[in-house]
Design a protein around this motif. Structure first.
Motif, short mmCIF file in Angstrom:
data_model
loop_
_atom_site.label_atom_id
_atom_site.label_comp_id
_atom_site.label_asym_id
_atom_site.label_seq_id
_atom_site.Cartn_x
_atom_site.Cartn_y
_atom_site.Cartn_z
N LEU A 146 2.94 71.17 3.66
CA LEU A 146 3.55 70.24 4.61
C LEU A 146 3.97 70.99 5.87
O LEU A 146 4.42 72.13 5.79
N PRO A 147 3.84 70.37 7.04
CA PRO A 147 4.23 71.04 8.29
C PRO A 147 5.74 71.05 8.51
O PRO A 147 6.20 71.52 9.55
N TRP A 148 6.52 70.53 7.58
CA TRP A 148 7.97 70.52 7.72
C TRP A 148 8.58 70.98 6.40
O TRP A 148 7.93 71.02 5.35
N GLY A 149 9.86 71.31 6.44
CA GLY A 149 10.58 71.73 5.25
C GLY A 149 11.62 70.70 4.86
O GLY A 149 11.43 69.50 5.02
N ARG A 150 12.76 71.18 4.37
CA ARG A 150 13.83 70.29 3.91
C ARG A 150 14.61 69.75 5.11
O ARG A 150 15.05 70.50 5.96
N TRP A 151 14.75 68.46 5.16
CA TRP A 151 15.57 67.77 6.15
C TRP A 151 15.19 68.14 7.59
O TRP A 151 16.00 68.68 8.34
N PRO A 152 13.94 67.88 8.00
CA PRO A 152 13.55 68.19 9.39
C PRO A 152 14.38 67.43 10.41
O PRO A 152 14.89 66.33 10.12
N TRP A 153 14.51 67.99 11.59
CA TRP A 153 15.30 67.44 12.69
C TRP A 153 16.77 67.26 12.28
O TRP A 153 17.47 66.43 12.83
N THR A 154 17.22 68.08 11.34
CA THR A 154 18.60 67.98 10.80
C THR A 154 18.95 66.54 10.41
O THR A 154 20.03 66.04 10.72
N ILE A 155 18.03 65.88 9.72
CA ILE A 155 18.25 64.53 9.20
C ILE A 155 18.11 64.59 7.68
O ILE A 155 17.09 65.06 7.16
N HIS A 156 19.12 64.15 6.97
CA HIS A 156 19.11 64.14 5.51
C HIS A 156 17.93 63.31 5.01
O HIS A 156 17.48 62.36 5.66
N SER A 157 17.43 63.67 3.83
CA SER A 157 16.28 62.95 3.27
C SER A 157 16.57 61.47 3.11
O SER A 157 15.66 60.64 3.22
N ALA A 158 17.84 61.11 2.86
CA ALA A 158 18.18 59.68 2.77
C ALA A 158 17.92 58.98 4.08
O ALA A 158 17.49 57.82 4.10
N GLY A 159 18.18 59.65 5.21
CA GLY A 159 17.92 59.06 6.52
C GLY A 159 16.44 58.84 6.76
O GLY A 159 16.03 57.78 7.25
N TRP A 160 15.63 59.83 6.40
CA TRP A 160 14.17 59.65 6.55
C TRP A 160 13.68 58.52 5.65
O TRP A 160 12.86 57.69 6.05
N GLY A 161 14.16 58.51 4.41
CA GLY A 161 13.73 57.46 3.50
C GLY A 161 14.12 56.08 3.98
O GLY A 161 13.31 55.14 3.94
N LEU A 162 15.35 55.92 4.46
CA LEU A 162 15.80 54.61 4.93
C LEU A 162 15.04 54.16 6.17
O LEU A 162 14.78 52.96 6.33
N PHE A 163 14.69 55.09 7.05
CA PHE A 163 13.92 54.70 8.24
C PHE A 163 12.60 54.05 7.84
O PHE A 163 12.27 52.94 8.28
#
Length: 671
Positions: free
Chosen positions: A501-518
């Protein structure tokens, strides 16, 4: 045997005996599967208040938040405002779920969602989320409890053995008494958790020489730059300022953020994750067991957000930052502050052991006190794990065993299936903690983010009738995939499949919950708008008419809706959103010294306290004035007395296939 070990074993033995006594007593009072699953729907309001408050704190806040403050400073202390977010999740969803479950006799959140959306996928995904909390997340908490016992005993007691003893005792009282035992024991555990936090805070202030000495030490720490390898973009010490609104990095494990990870969007997305705590199947089942709704608002507004939110703000900072200041000797000598306000740090730099070392530091001074604090920590662990495990066992029995395997299962068979589910869940959690801690950490990291993905589906169930089965289901699936791909486990899976993957944990300093909810909300909205017609809309309309009748605010208070939602959005923006950066220096620059701090404490700490108070007001307005968590005017009718249009109650879908003959034969033998 030392005095410390003697006191430790005595207090732990007395505590475990108490849990087993009430487990056995609850088991003797059990007469049906409903008694095991939801305590006969007879949990008193005060028991719910204490137990739910203890679960909301649990070991994540009891031990985790001071460790985060130790590593990240005051920006991480903003997570104490997560108690507001946690309570808000309950205010929005628990009352309406309780009314709908009481109407149809549902005992799990999966039953409720499957009935409303007329689909099985959302039920299965709910079971998956319940298992994520019950297995790896519970395994992490039991493992921490075992490590604490080992540290307190000086290595005389093995951490794996201690974790297994705690888990075995928990398994016994949960299997004996079900949710009734969890609630009764949880009332004491909730009081122990709060008492433990108060005591730890008092010890920290005492150890540091009082509040005045802490003020002076923080002032010189902020000016000295001690412990900071770099400053924030504004030139502040990273422990005393939120490091910007957002940082467009590739992930925390690939490109560490400048000035620390706790940017405004990280705090906001973590707040959304914490909203999912009271949206989990475990919390829903605890609420379903309540006799009435009189406990909801007091727990959410006063006990959870009010008392515990303030308590976390008050004690997490001296416990976390104080660990950089307090010496490790047993004399508790305050005189060390005189020559140098920056004292010797605690021995370990591991954030996960900060609270453990505060407790250990009491060992030579007051061994009985150390043993009592160990019981408080154990109660924080066991209460959360008990609620998660009984929820997972019930979900496996009702949403898997009864729904897909044995639709006509007897009452006794359902209780047996639930108990076997609890045993299996706790056994797997302990095995992961003892023999596969890496796998446990990878999967446990998904729990909070995954739970938050239930928010859109619950919004459809409780508020917005235009959300369809297809939209809720696809949104939940997409959201869970997004959570997985922004956590370390997702990267491990993709590497095993042959690509990175081109990103790691919590890219753009956004918690995984934020990415999932988006992605969840995006997919849910688009698909729901495309599939909003059909006969299913009539069933959803009837469901919402009933909720409005039972739970809607009175006509004069409906006019307050725009104001209360505007107030709530403003709170999110300024407390844990982009506006949080204003708190860095609004009450004085962090490094300007104590004389320049208008309120005598770092500006960000004062900002957090201000918005804690505002958050409690917002919750009070929503829970009480808007009647979102108060008892309905009339008790909902039982399932057999209600219907979408005056006829029979809404039925569940027909079973997919008949019960296999070998399953029927097995059940006849065991029941």
């Amino acid at each position: 045997m030392s005095d410390l070990i003697t006191w430790l074993l005595a207090f732990v033995a007395a505590y475990l005996a108490y849990t087993l006594f009430w487990g056995a007593a609850s088991g003797r009072a059990e007469k049906s599967s409903e008694d095991f699953f939801v305590a006969g729907r007879n949990i008193p309001a005060w028991v719910f208040v204490l137990a739910a408050t203890g679960v909301s704190l649990s070991a994540w806040n009891f031990a985790g938040l001071p460790g985060l403050v130790y590593a990240g400073g005051l920006p991480a202390a903003s997570l104490a405002l997560g108690m507001i977010c946690t309570a808000l999740g309950g205010v929005l969803f628990l009352k309406r779920q309780w009314i709908a479950a009481r109407r149809h006799g549902d005992v799990t959140q999966g039953q409720l969602l499957a009935r409303y959306y007329d689909g099985e996928a959302v039920r299965v995904l709910g079971v998956l989320i319940a298992l994520l909390f019950a297995v790896p997340f519970a395994g992490q908490q039991l493992a921490w409890a075992g490590q604490l016992i080992e540290q307190l005993s000086g290595g005389a007691l093995d951490h794996n053995g201690a974790a297994w003893v705690a888990g075995f005792a928990l398994c016994l009282y949960v299997c004996f008494g079900g949710l009734r035992a969890v609630g009764v024991v949880g009332a004491l555990q909730g009081m122990l958790v709060v008492a433990g936090l108060v005591t730890l805070g008092g010890i920290a202030y005492w150890r540091l020489g009082g509040f005045g000495a802490l003020q002076e030490a923080l002032s010189q720490l902020a000016a000295s730059g001690l412990g900071a390898s770099e400053t924030t973009g504004s030139g502040h010490h990273p422990w005393f300022a939120v490091p910007g609104v957002v940082q467009f990095n590739a992930g925390l494990d690939i490109e560490p953020p400048v000035g620390g990870p706790w940017t405004a969007v990280m705090l906001l997305s973590t707040g959304f994750a914490l909203m999912g705590v009271q949206a989990t199947p475990a919390f829903a089942q605890l609420a379903f067991g309540c006799r009435d709704l009189r406990g909801l608002a007091p727990q959410q507004v006063w006990a959870g957000a009010g008392i515990c939110g303030l308590l976390l703000l008050a004690v997490a900072v001296p416990l976390g930052l104080g660990a950089h200041l307090a010496g490790t000797d047993a004399a508790f000598a305050h005189s060390a502050l005189a020559p140098n306000p920056v004292l010797r740090p605690l021995a370990s730099a591991d954030p996960g052991s900060v609270v453990s070392q505060w407790i250990v530091s009491l060992g030579l001074i007051a061994p009985w006190w150390t043993g009592l604090l160990a019981v408080c920590a154990l109660a924080a662990v066991q209460l959360a794990v008990a609620v998660y495990s009984v929820s997972a066992g019930t979900s496996l029995a009702v949403d898997v065993f009864q729904r897909f395997m044995v639709p006509d299962a007897s009452d006794r068979a359902l209780r047996l299936a639930a108990r076997l589910g609890v045993v299996g869940v706790l056994l797997l959690a302990l095995l992961l903690g003892s023999f596969a801690p890496t796998a446990m950490a990878l999967t446990g990291a998904l729990a909070l983010g995954a739970a938050a993905q239930l928010l859109p589906a619950l919004t459809g169930l409780c508020w917005w009738r235009w959300i369809t089965r297809q939209g809720a289901t696809l949104g939940l699936c997409v959201g869970l995939i997004a959570v997985l791909l922004t956590e370390p486990l997702g990267g491990w899976i993709t590497r095993a499949l042959g690509f990175e993957l081109p990103w790691g944990r919590w890219p753009w300093t956004i918690h995984s919950a934020g990415w999932g909810l988006f992605f969840n909300v995006l997919a849910c909205t688009l698909v729901s708008l495309a599939t909003r017609g059909g006969a299913a809309r009539e069933l959803r309309d009837e469901h919402h008419r009933y909720l409005v009748q039972q739970a809607g605010p009175s006509a004069p208070r409906r006019l307050q809706r725009p104001a209360v939602w505007a107030f709530a959005l403003a709170w999110f923006f300024f407390a844990i959103g982009p506006g949080a950066v204003l708190g860095n220096d609004v009450f004085g620059a962090p490094g300007a010294g104590l004389t320049s701090w208008l309120l005598g404490v770092p500006s960000l700490w004062a900002w957090q306290a201000l918005w804690w108070a505002v958050g409690v007001v917002v919750l009070w307005w929503m829970a009480y004035r808007m009647e979102m968590a108060t008892a309905p005017a009339a008790m909902p009718l039982p399932a057999e007395s209600v219907s979408p249009a005056g006829g029979a109650a809404i039925p569940e879908r027909a079973p997919a296939r008949p019960t296999p003959e070998w399953v029927r034969n097995f059940l006849r033998r065991v029941t």
